[in-house]
Design an enzyme around this catalytic site. Structure first.
Site, PDB file in Angstrom:
ATOM      1  N   PRO A   1       0.829  -1.211   0.000  1.00 39.78           N
ATOM      2  CA  PRO A   1       0.000   0.000   0.000  1.00 39.78           C
ATOM      3  C   PRO A   1       0.856   1.251   0.000  1.00 39.78           C
ATOM      4  O   PRO A   1       1.899   1.309   0.664  1.00 39.78           O
ATOM      5  CB  PRO A   1      -0.795  -0.129   1.309  1.00 39.78           C
ATOM      6  CG  PRO A   1      -0.848  -1.592   1.565  1.00 39.78           C
ATOM      7  CD  PRO A   1       0.460  -2.143   1.075  1.00 39.78           C
ATOM      8  N   CYS A   2       0.404   2.270  -0.730  1.00 40.74           N
ATOM      9  CA  CYS A   2       1.255   3.435  -0.957  1.00 40.74           C
ATOM     10  C   CYS A   2       0.885   4.633  -0.098  1.00 40.74           C
ATOM     11  O   CYS A   2       1.603   5.632  -0.112  1.00 40.74           O
ATOM     12  CB  CYS A   2       1.186   3.842  -2.427  1.00 40.74           C
ATOM     13  SG  CYS A   2      -0.459   4.392  -2.948  1.00 40.74           S
ATOM     14  N   GLN A   3      -0.239   4.589   0.665  1.00 42.06           N
ATOM     15  CA  GLN A   3      -0.683   5.789   1.354  1.00 42.06           C
ATOM     16  C   GLN A   3       0.384   6.357   2.284  1.00 42.06           C
ATOM     17  O   GLN A   3       0.467   7.559   2.490  1.00 42.06           O
ATOM     18  CB  GLN A   3      -1.944   5.512   2.175  1.00 42.06           C
ATOM     19  CG  GLN A   3      -3.129   5.053   1.349  1.00 42.06           C
ATOM     20  CD  GLN A   3      -3.232   3.541   1.319  1.00 42.06           C
ATOM     21  OE1 GLN A   3      -2.220   2.844   1.305  1.00 42.06           O
ATOM     22  NE2 GLN A   3      -4.443   3.032   1.305  1.00 42.06           N
ATOM     23  N   THR A   4       1.172   5.475   2.864  1.00 41.97           N
ATOM     24  CA  THR A   4       2.138   5.922   3.861  1.00 41.97           C
ATOM     25  C   THR A   4       3.263   6.763   3.278  1.00 41.97           C
ATOM     26  O   THR A   4       3.967   7.451   3.995  1.00 41.97           O
ATOM     27  CB  THR A   4       2.725   4.701   4.607  1.00 41.97           C
ATOM     28  OG1 THR A   4       3.613   5.157   5.608  1.00 41.97           O
ATOM     29  CG2 THR A   4       3.478   3.786   3.652  1.00 41.97           C
ATOM     30  N   PHE A   5       3.448   6.714   1.943  1.00 42.40           N
ATOM     31  CA  PHE A   5       4.485   7.516   1.310  1.00 42.40           C
ATOM     32  C   PHE A   5       3.923   8.536   0.325  1.00 42.40           C
ATOM     33  O   PHE A   5       4.676   9.272  -0.296  1.00 42.40           O
ATOM     34  CB  PHE A   5       5.466   6.610   0.550  1.00 42.40           C
ATOM     35  CG  PHE A   5       6.119   5.574   1.416  1.00 42.40           C
ATOM     36  CD1 PHE A   5       7.049   5.940   2.368  1.00 42.40           C
ATOM     37  CD2 PHE A   5       5.796   4.236   1.289  1.00 42.40           C
ATOM     38  CE1 PHE A   5       7.659   4.982   3.179  1.00 42.40           C
ATOM     39  CE2 PHE A   5       6.402   3.274   2.087  1.00 42.40           C
ATOM     40  CZ  PHE A   5       7.330   3.647   3.041  1.00 42.40           C
TER      41      PHE A   5
END
Length: 622
Positions: free
Chosen positions: A83-87
């Site tokens: 998942p990409c939300q954290t970056f």
């Protein structure tokens, strides 16, 4: 050469899988946490669309997936990105996420564990383009180190999907890890960076046959901002209504919103990036002032028409927006197949990037930005006949008005020229306009002198957005901290009534990406000067908002304990200050605190908590 057995991780709706399948890879199994995504995978498997009848769909958290199920099964390739939300930029704006300190940012370690068990020849890891620069590059360095230590030579590039035939500008980081040998990324297949390839694929070219002949433009979407959409020229967004773009009657502060707010696609060019969780006013919108259909969105993401996305409209939009464009996946997969798995001496289908190659998509992006300004200027000139409307504040006669405010509920204000009845709480307001200045004097009625609070507040830097005024000051005598909310309600009303803006945040700007034009200073005095009042005063300054502050500093500034800080934060959130710690947003981690705005949030829907929940936050404290 037969099909290359492949394991798909973080499969989503299958965008990466579809592209690899089309390039000759056999998706043996998919691992995906979200059931709604697995429903789409299962639906296509059942129809024989890009998955074989024997493909296993594991609807499971990757941390619970057992890779030994596929050990020594002949899998030679692993694909997928966590998942990409954290970056991502969107994640930073929405929740203050902080890379690998967010549990989702640590899932690459699970990826490495699976590589250790299955030992594929190659893996393809995909993520947001901002990953290498997030948190000063530290997460990226740790990820690179981890994959390298597991025996893979790594090759990474940031790629714009539009350069590979996708009718959408979508910048993504792609990393290819090779066990033995090397790898070079393919040259762009479309656009100015390609080797005599065709032009970039436009939105109109991608969906022309899906259009309804003679379709009329709608009048907008309704709601707070929807009526503005018809005015937005193709290719532009909410920024069309900013002073920076030359609009004589600004509606938004610069960078006050996500760049997709009111974004209308230019039919002659690729679209901007599709979003997974768009709001009502989030584009891309069709040039006829409507949302794109699911069939149109699939085309913009380069999904084959026969590929089925299962669910409601919103669920389908989410799945499409979170997918890797299959066309981009196909180009990468074909290149991997030719270089890693083929021993043919034939010319590669996709030319390889030479060592000195440097993409120009960022330069082209800047050129588009200038083009947008020219388009905005022309549209403004056609409507207003002039690009500026100068008003000399000194020429405005001073004006004073006195009125009274009663409140049936917290979010409703009723204005009257008469005092409220005896025993009923109301506010007396005296509002004065002078050259470039608004002054509000506010007194709650009745005032309890023993516990009254005096509030002095200054908002400066307004001139860019309110041509007649540069500053606003408020002086108020109130009975409790709860009434600070009503003071800001009056400030918002005064500013909105004297401008084209809709809300205070539209004027102030989004906390994570402000232009730092508007500044707020606050002073609170009370006979007891409680720790709560001291904390409210601290966080009611622009200089103390919008950035993470170490908890140790807060304890020192307020002269309080950790437990007292937790109580103050809880109370301030009840007062509608958007102050965040690991308790409200676990992804922040322990030891940090952030207050997004130096004022309480005035919309009944504005104050939120993170949807991300950890089972054991102690394990991820910092």
């Amino acid at each position: 050469m037969g099909s290359i057995k492949t394991l798909s991780l973080f499969s989503g709706a299958g965008g990466l899988d579809v592209g690899f399948h089309m390039a000759g890879f056999d998706i043996v199994a998919c691992v995906e946490l979200e059931t709604k995504y697995c429903n789409s995978l299962e639906a296509n498997k059942k129809k024989g669309n890009f998955f074989s009848p024997t493909t296993n769909i594991h609807n499971i958290d990757i941390r619970n997936f057992d890779p030994h199920l596929y050990k020594n099964s002949g899998i030679e390739c692993i694909i997928g990105g966590p998942p990409c939300q954290t970056f991502s930029a969107a994640g930073r704006r929405s929740g203050g996420v902080i890379g690998i300190q967010d549990l989702r940012g640590q899932l690459y370690e699970e990826y490495c564990n699976i590589l250790d068990v299955i030992k594929p020849k190659v893996f393809v890891f995909e993520n947001v383009y901002g990953l290498p620069g997030a948190s000063n590059g530290e997460p990226w360095r740790q990820i690179i180190k981890a994959f390298s230590e597991h025996g893979y030579e790594l090759h990474a590039e940031v790629i714009d999907a539009a350069d590979y035939g996708v009718p959408q500008h979508r910048e993504r980081l792609v990393m290819v890890g090779v066990k033995n040998g090397s790898y070079q990324f393919p040259m762009p297949t479309h656009g100015p960076d390609s080797l005599n390839g065709p032009s970039l694929v436009s939105v109109e070219e991608a969906i022309f046959d899906l259009q309804i002949p003679g379709e009329l433009k709608t009048k907008g979407l309704g709601g707070l901002y929807g009526h503005l959409l018809p005015e937005v020229p193709e290719g532009l967004n909410y920024a069309f209504f900013t002073a920076e773009m030359g609009h004589p009657e600004p509606v938004f502060a610069w960078r006050s919103k996500f760049h997709d707010l009111l974004y209308k696609a230019n039919r002659k060019e690729p679209s901007r990036t599709l979003k997974a969780s768009p709001g009502k006013f989030t584009g891309p919108f069709h040039w006829n002032n409507r949302h794109f259909t699911i069939e149109e969105l699939k085309r913009l993401q380069s999904f084959p028409d026969k590929y089925e996305i299962v669910g409601s409209y919103g669920q389908c939009v989410e799945q499409i927006g979170n997918s890797v464009p299959p066309r981009l996946a196909f180009c990468i997969a074909s290149s991997v197949k030719e270089q890693i798995f083929s021993h043919s001496k034939e010319k590669f289908k996709f030319e390889l990037r030479p060592a000195p190659f440097k993409s120009t998509f960022r330069q082209r992006q800047r050129e588009r930005s200038q083009k947008f300004k020219d388009i905005a200027a022309q549209a403004i000139k056609e409507k207003y006949g002039s690009l500026t409307k100068y008003i000399d504040p000194e020429a405005i006669s001073p004006k004073t008005e006195k009125f009274y405010i009663s409140r049936p509920n917290k979010f409703t204000r009723q204005v009257s020229d008469k005092k409220g009845k005896a025993g009923v709480n109301f506010s007396q307001i005296v509002l004065t306009e002078t050259a470039a200045h608004i002054r509000i004097d506010m007194d709650e009625q009745p005032v309890t002198l023993s516990s009254s609070i005096h509030l002095e507040l200054k908002v400066s830097g307004l001139k860019k957005y309110l041509p007649r005024f540069d500053t606003l000051t408020l002086s108020a005598n109130i009975n409790s901290t709860e009434e600070i909310f009503y003071c800001w309600k009056e400030i918002e009303a005064a500013l909105v009534e004297r401008s084209k803006f809709f809300t205070l945040i539209d004027i102030y700007g989004h906390y994570a990406n402000r232009g730092d034009v508007v500044n707020i200073e606050t002073n609170l005095t009370n006979p007891t000067q409680t720790k709560l009042i001291k904390a409210i005063e601290f966080f009611s300054q622009t200089t103390n908002c919008g950035e993470f502050i170490p908890e140790e500093r807060m304890l020192e500034v307020l002269a309080i304990s950790s437990s007292e800080l937790e109580e103050i934060v809880e109370t301030m959130r009840a007062l509608r200050y958007d102050i965040r710690t690991w308790l409200s947003h676990p992804i922040i981690g322990k030891g940090k605190i952030i207050c997004t705005y130096p004022f309480p949030l005035l919309s009944p829907k504005a104050l939120v908590e993170s949807k991300v929940k950890f089972t054991n936050t102690e394990e991820y404290s910092i």
